[in-house]
Design a protein around this motif. Structure first.
Motif, PDB file in Angstrom:
ATOM      1  N   ARG A  38       0.917  -1.401  -0.362  1.00 33.18           N
ATOM      2  CA  ARG A  38      -0.200  -0.154  -0.455  1.00 33.18           C
ATOM      3  C   ARG A  38       0.551   1.229   0.012  1.00 33.18           C
ATOM      4  NH1 ARG A  38      -2.092   3.106   4.242  1.00 33.18           N
ATOM      5  NH2 ARG A  38      -4.698   4.234   2.849  1.00 33.18           N
ATOM      6  N   ASP A  39       1.875   1.418   0.503  1.00 31.72           N
ATOM      7  CA  ASP A  39       2.927   2.602   0.661  1.00 31.72           C
ATOM      8  C   ASP A  39       3.783   2.667  -0.524  1.00 31.72           C
ATOM      9  OD1 ASP A  39       2.396   2.732   3.661  1.00 31.72           O
ATOM     10  OD2 ASP A  39       4.347   1.368   4.516  1.00 31.72           O
ATOM     11  N   GLN A  42       1.466   3.744  -3.065  1.00 27.74           N
ATOM     12  CA  GLN A  42       0.478   5.027  -2.555  1.00 27.74           C
ATOM     13  C   GLN A  42       1.586   6.712  -3.469  1.00 27.74           C
ATOM     14  OE1 GLN A  42       0.364   6.192   1.327  1.00 27.74           O
ATOM     15  NE2 GLN A  42      -1.023   8.068   1.272  1.00 27.74           N
ATOM     16  N   ASP A  45       1.007   6.379  -7.086  1.00 26.19           N
ATOM     17  CA  ASP A  45       0.229   7.683  -6.938  1.00 26.19           C
ATOM     18  C   ASP A  45       0.578   8.663  -7.614  1.00 26.19           C
ATOM     19  OD1 ASP A  45      -0.871   5.434  -7.816  1.00 26.19           O
ATOM     20  OD2 ASP A  45      -2.242   5.319  -6.297  1.00 26.19           O
ATOM     21  N   PRO A  81      -6.075  10.160  -2.252  1.00 26.40           N
ATOM     22  CA  PRO A  81      -7.413   9.341  -1.968  1.00 26.40           C
ATOM     23  C   PRO A  81      -7.785   9.206  -0.632  1.00 26.40           C
ATOM     24  CG  PRO A  81      -4.143   8.941  -1.319  1.00 26.40           C
ATOM     25  CD  PRO A  81      -5.036  10.147  -2.121  1.00 26.40           C
TER      26      PRO A  81
END
Length: 125
Positions: A38-39, A42, A45, A81
């Motif tokens: 997830r990190d 992110q 993105d 997000p």
């Protein structure tokens, strides 16, 4: 005429690029020795946002991609997000602000128009 320089960039373009790069730097600095998927997603993105901002610096349409305000400000919530924009919202802060105000107030409805009183009587001749 060479590529655009920092002096040639509009304020909105430059601000969007700076924000994306600062966010990417903050995320990268906060990563642990073994970042989670997830990190990493992110960070990717945010780096894509920075790349998009950098690519739009010399574009004719401007950073917002808006036909009405091509060189206007980019909505700071665009691409966030944690607080995403509602569907149909774009990058243009001016248009999004208009949409927010319209969504906050129901459409103005015209009150029921009563017929004029029929107090006039026909005068007989």
């Amino acid at each position: 005429m060479g590529p655009p320089t920092l002096r040639d960039m509009g304020y909105a373009n430059l601000r969007e690029l700076q924000t994306a790069l600062t966010t990417a730097s903050d995320l990268a600095s906060a990563l642990q020795s073994a970042p989670t998927r997830r990190d990493a997603d992110q960070l990717v993105d945010v780096l894509r946002q920075a790349l998009t901002a950098a690519s739009s610096l010399g574009a004719e349409t401007g950073p917002t991609g808006c036909a009405l305000h091509p060189h206007g400000a980019v909505d700071p919530l665009y691409g966030d997000p944690e607080d995403p924009l509602p569907p149909g919202y774009g990058k243009c802060l001016l248009c999004n602000d208009r949409r927010r105000r319209a969504d906050a107030h129901p459409p103005h409805t015209r009150p029921y128009a009563r017929p004029h009183p029929r107090w006039r009587r026909r005068l007989s001749a």
